[in-house]
Structure formats: C-alpha cells, structure tokens
Design a protein around this motif. Structure first.
Motif, short mmCIF file in Angstrom:
data_model
loop_
_atom_site.label_atom_id
_atom_site.label_comp_id
_atom_site.label_asym_id
_atom_site.label_seq_id
_atom_site.Cartn_x
_atom_site.Cartn_y
_atom_site.Cartn_z
N ILE A 10 0.93 -1.14 -0.16
CA ILE A 10 0.00 -0.34 -0.11
C ILE A 10 0.87 1.45 0.65
N PRO A 11 0.91 2.18 -1.04
CA PRO A 11 1.73 3.28 -1.38
C PRO A 11 0.58 4.19 0.28
N VAL A 12 1.80 5.33 -0.01
CA VAL A 12 0.98 6.05 1.34
C VAL A 12 1.70 7.57 0.68
N TYR A 13 0.45 8.12 0.75
CA TYR A 13 1.42 10.36 0.41
C TYR A 13 -0.30 10.75 1.17
N ASN A 14 0.81 11.76 2.26
CA ASN A 14 -0.36 12.16 2.87
C ASN A 14 -2.18 11.54 2.88
N GLU A 15 -1.74 10.50 3.27
CA GLU A 15 -3.28 10.11 4.11
C GLU A 15 -3.36 10.26 5.87
N GLU A 16 -3.47 11.35 6.04
CA GLU A 16 -3.19 11.47 7.46
C GLU A 16 -5.19 11.03 8.00
N ALA A 72 11.90 11.23 0.04
CA ALA A 72 10.99 12.06 -0.54
C ALA A 72 9.89 11.37 -1.05
N ASN A 73 9.31 11.85 -2.08
CA ASN A 73 7.89 11.91 -2.93
C ASN A 73 8.54 11.02 -4.17
N PHE A 74 8.22 9.88 -4.23
CA PHE A 74 9.27 9.17 -5.52
C PHE A 74 7.66 8.85 -6.36
N GLY A 75 6.97 8.84 -5.80
CA GLY A 75 5.55 8.91 -6.73
C GLY A 75 5.23 7.38 -6.71
N GLN A 76 3.74 7.21 -6.46
CA GLN A 76 2.70 5.43 -6.62
C GLN A 76 3.67 4.50 -7.02
N MET A 78 6.91 4.05 -7.38
CA MET A 78 8.28 3.60 -7.32
C MET A 78 7.82 3.00 -5.59
N ALA A 79 7.24 3.63 -5.03
CA ALA A 79 6.70 2.95 -3.69
C ALA A 79 5.91 1.33 -3.60
N ILE A 80 5.12 1.55 -4.83
CA ILE A 80 4.33 0.31 -4.46
C ILE A 80 5.72 -0.85 -5.59
N ASP A 96 -5.10 0.72 -2.65
CA ASP A 96 -4.12 2.20 -2.39
C ASP A 96 -4.88 2.14 -1.12
N ALA A 97 -4.40 3.65 -0.20
CA ALA A 97 -4.69 4.03 0.48
C ALA A 97 -5.79 4.53 1.84
N ASP A 98 -6.91 4.54 0.27
CA ASP A 98 -8.09 5.60 0.60
C ASP A 98 -9.03 5.55 0.60
N LEU A 99 -8.86 3.49 0.35
CA LEU A 99 -10.30 3.08 0.65
C LEU A 99 -11.02 3.19 -0.85
N PHE A 132 -14.80 14.33 -15.50
CA PHE A 132 -13.90 14.70 -15.72
C PHE A 132 -12.52 13.42 -16.08
N ARG A 133 -12.50 12.85 -14.74
CA ARG A 133 -11.49 11.68 -14.48
C ARG A 133 -11.90 10.81 -15.58
N ARG A 134 -13.62 10.06 -15.14
CA ARG A 134 -13.55 9.69 -15.81
C ARG A 134 -13.67 9.41 -17.30
N GLU A 200 -16.02 6.15 -3.03
CA GLU A 200 -15.37 7.26 -3.50
C GLU A 200 -13.86 7.43 -2.11
N ARG A 201 -13.61 8.02 -2.72
CA ARG A 201 -11.92 9.07 -1.22
C ARG A 201 -12.87 8.45 -0.40
N HIS A 202 -12.16 7.75 1.32
CA HIS A 202 -12.65 7.63 2.92
C HIS A 202 -12.24 9.19 3.07
N THR A 205 -7.92 14.45 -0.25
CA THR A 205 -8.18 14.38 -1.91
C THR A 205 -6.70 13.66 -2.63
N SER A 206 -8.15 13.66 -4.12
CA SER A 206 -6.42 12.74 -5.16
C SER A 206 -5.11 13.76 -5.05
N LYS A 207 -4.31 12.59 -4.95
CA LYS A 207 -2.91 13.18 -4.75
C LYS A 207 -2.44 13.36 -6.43
N TYR A 208 -3.53 12.83 -7.15
CA TYR A 208 -3.00 13.30 -8.96
C TYR A 208 -3.23 14.24 -9.49
N1 UDP Z 1 0.16 8.07 -4.11
C1 UDP Z 1 1.73 7.58 -3.48
N2 UDP Z 1 2.62 9.21 -3.96
C2 UDP Z 1 1.57 10.36 -4.78
C3 UDP Z 1 0.67 9.89 -5.44
C4 UDP Z 1 -0.08 8.96 -4.59
O1 UDP Z 1 2.22 6.90 -2.92
O2 UDP Z 1 2.98 9.90 -5.21
C5 UDP Z 1 -0.53 6.89 -3.84
C6 UDP Z 1 -1.77 7.47 -2.27
O3 UDP Z 1 -1.72 7.56 -0.89
C7 UDP Z 1 -2.68 6.15 -2.88
C8 UDP Z 1 -2.69 5.82 -4.10
O4 UDP Z 1 -1.26 6.06 -4.21
O5 UDP Z 1 -2.72 5.99 -1.64
C9 UDP Z 1 -3.60 6.76 -5.60
O6 UDP Z 1 -2.80 7.85 -5.27
P1 UDP Z 1 -4.97 8.95 -5.15
O7 UDP Z 1 -6.36 8.21 -4.13
O8 UDP Z 1 -4.66 10.09 -5.18
O9 UDP Z 1 -4.72 8.55 -6.62
P2 UDP Z 1 -6.30 8.18 -7.55
O10 UDP Z 1 -7.28 7.54 -6.63
O11 UDP Z 1 -6.98 10.01 -7.25
O12 UDP Z 1 -5.98 8.15 -8.98
#
Ligand code: UDP
Ligand code: MG
Length: 338
Positions: A10-16, A72-76, A78-80, A96-99, A132-134, A200-202, A205-208
């Motif tokens: 599970i990648p986590v970025y600012n999901e407190e 540092a923040n290397f992106g989802q 890279m975290a995976i 995803d960490a946002d449920l 828009f995302r869809r 929906e995101r628990h 907001t989206s990290k993208y």
């Molecule tokens: N995430 C991450 N690094 C990033 C951006 C996102 O680890 O730079 C994680 C985020 O915490 C979440 C997952 O990737 O667990 C998906 O992100 P998000 O829900 O924001 O994306 P969306 O659902 O909007 O596509």
C-alpha cells in the motif's frame, strides 16, 4: 522464518485523515481470510503525520505490519516497486490507501489466483470519481489500447493481484518511470480481470494533479511501445508524398498557367498545420529521449530512509531485494536491486 502467503502493498502519500479507517477495515478483512499475510506500507515522503501514524500501527501489529519510509516523494509506482522488492508473499496484492478499493475484495482476487491465473486485474464496477476523470480515463484507456500490446480494461484501478513469478520479473526491471500494472502485465502468462467495487475517497483529496496524470499517461504510452514514434514516421512519409505531388502540380501550373500569387491564407493555414505536427513530433521524440536520459543517469530510483519491521523479517528475502536495513534510524540508503 516462514514466508506469508499474501503480501499487501500500500503506497501512502499524505493520507493522515484516512489511515485509521483503512486499518479498521483492512486488518479484519485479512484476518478473515485465514491465511498468513503481511502488509507493507510505503510512506512516499508524506509531509503530514502519515509516517507517525504508520509507526503507531507498526507498534500495534508488528506481527503482520512492515513499513518502508521514503526520504522524499518518488511517486506511487516507485512506492509500489519498493513494496514489491520487499514483499515475501506468494501472491502480492496492491491497494490504494484511500479506501477507494474495498479491502474486502482481496479474497475474490485470491480465489481467482487459485484458479491458476498469475495476474488478476480489476475493473471498477461503479467508478466513484468525477466526470472529468472518468472521461479522461476512457480516452487514455483507448489510446493505450491502440498504441501498446497491453490489454487492461481499467488502467487506473490499482487493486490487483500478482503471482510470485510476475513479481520477481518486475523486480528484475530497473525502469525509472514506469506503470506497475502494465509492466507486470507484460510478464503475465495467464492474466484475467474481474469486476470490483469502487468507493469514494474516504477522506482527503486525490494526490494526482492533472499534470501528474498526463505525465503518468506519457509514461504508459512511451514506456511500453514504439508505435507513437512509428506513427510519426509514417505520418511524415505520407505528408512528404502529398507535398511532392503538390510540387509537381504547382510546377506544371507555373509552366502552363503562369505565375500565381493568390491563396496566401490557405498557405498560412497549411504552414501552421504542418508546424503543429512538427512541434508535436518533436515533443514526442523528446518524451523518448527524456526517458533515455533519466535511465542513463543511473540515479537511485528511490531512497529508503528507514524500514520498520520485526527483527526476524530483516533476513534477505526470497526476491533479489537490496540488503536489509538494520535500524529504523539509519542514514538514507540508496536502493537498487541489481
Ligand atoms: N500516492 C503515492 N504517491 C504519490 C501519489 C499518490 O504513494 O505521489 C498514493 C496515495 O496515497 C494513494 C494511491 O497512491 O494510496 C492513489 O492515489 P490517489 O488516491 O490520490 O489517486 P486517484 O485515486 O485519485 O487516482
Ligand atoms: Mg484514490
């Protein structure tokens, strides 16, 4: 040391704001499966309290919890990948960490794996994202479908299960910008897709941003296929052929009709159209060159600051993972598995 059957990455970025809710659903859902599991959280350089919350959770459930902390923040993705390198399960599930992906669905993915598939992708049943995302997703799925050999219906859904051989193959790659579901797909022998629920995101907001979504899709298009580049070459050839034909026609008219000076704006129109194509092609070329540039620099793909795990978990893993971290407070380490 016994290896668990299942690793959840599970990648986590600012999901407190949502982590506690995730723990409350994830652990019972996995306990209910009645198999040995581990959960790998990768904190992707969060700037909020996520790291502290993960630390707390590690202390509560050290038996099944492992936490990788990035510097540092290397992106989802890279975290995976960092999770993949450390995962020891026979099956690795990403979430995803946002449920947005219900943890209760993991059992269905595993059931499919037991049928003999080595890659279980998912399609979101009722996708809970804005229009828009869809729409953007549908368009990009279509482009990817027609420009690569990767057949994924719903590329944005990260709830997926990967068999050990597929994970090992992904671990053997050293790509800098990649898209894990697509990369893994290229190594899968028996991929399959199932429908899963989507919520929906628990919270939060989206990290993208729109920009990072565009970047991600360029990675997907240029990282898995040369077709865009070949299209440009073919387009260039067609345009040259048409232009050549016009040169001949105009030359003949010059001889038989005489000098002509009309049609200045048509000329502008054509010139700008071609200029646009030219700029687009250069940009596309640049995308490939940029990828090569990033790849040849050979910088570490990500930096692991610390790993929280039980002492016995620190032995070298079944995969070719980097040397184990010794203490959570060690200096930053470069991680490259070669
Ligand atoms: N995430 C991450 N690094 C990033 C951006 C996102 O680890 O730079 C994680 C985020 O915490 C979440 C997952 O990737 O667990 C998906 O992100 P998000 O829900 O924001 O994306 P969306 O659902 O909007 O596509
Ligand atoms: Mg999300």
């Amino acid at each position: 040391m016994s290896y668990p059957e299942l690793s959840v990455v599970i990648p986590v970025y600012n999901e407190e704001s949502g982590l506690q809710a995730l723990f409350d659903r994830l652990y019972p859902a996995l306990d209910a499966l009645g198999l040995g599991y581990e959960i790998l959280f990768i904190n992707d350089g969060s700037r909020d309290r996520s790291a502290a919350i993960l630390h707390g959770q590690f202390e509560r459930r050290p038996d099944v919890t492992r936490v990788v902390l990035f510097g540092a923040n290397f992106g989802q993705h890279m975290a995976i990948l960092a999770g993949f390198e450390r995962a020891r399960g026979n099956v690795v599930v990403t979430l995803d960490a946002d449920l947005q992906n219900p943890p209760e669905e993991i059992g269905r993915l595993l059931a499919k794996m037991r049928e003999g598939y080595d890659y279980v992708g998912t399609v979101r049943r009722h996708r809970q994202d804005n229009a828009f995302r869809r729409l953007a997703s549908r368009l990009l799925n279509w482009v990817r479908d027609h420009s690569t050999k990767i057949r994924i219906t719903d590329q944005g859904c990260m709830l997926r299960a990967y068999a050990r051989p597929v994970v090992n193959a992904v671990n053997a790659c050293q790509e800098v910008n990649t898209f894990v579901p697509a990369l893994a797909y290229t190594f899968a022998q028996h991929p399959v897709e199932i429908e899963v629920g989507h919520e929906e995101r628990h919270s939060g907001t989206s990290k993208y941003s729109v920009y990072s979504l565009i970047r991600l899709n360029f990675d997907l298009m240029t990282g898995f296929s040369l077709i865009p580049l070949q299209m440009v070459s073919i387009g260039g050839m067609l345009l040259s052929a048409v232009s050549g034909f016009f040169v001949i026609v105009l030359a003949l008219r010059r001889v038989f009709v005489g000098p002509e000076a009309e049609g200045l704006f048509t000329l502008f129109g054509i010139a700008f159209f071609l200029l646009g194509i030219l700029l687009f092609s250069m940009g596309l070329l640049g995308e490939y060159i940029g990828r090569i540039y990033q790849q040849v620099r050979l910088r570490p793909r990500y930096l692991v600051q610390a790993v929280l795990e039980k002492r016995e978990d620190r032995a070298p893993t079944a995969t070719d993972s980097p040397p184990p971290e010794r203490s959570p407070t060690l200096a930053p380490q470069a991680s490259r598995s070669s």
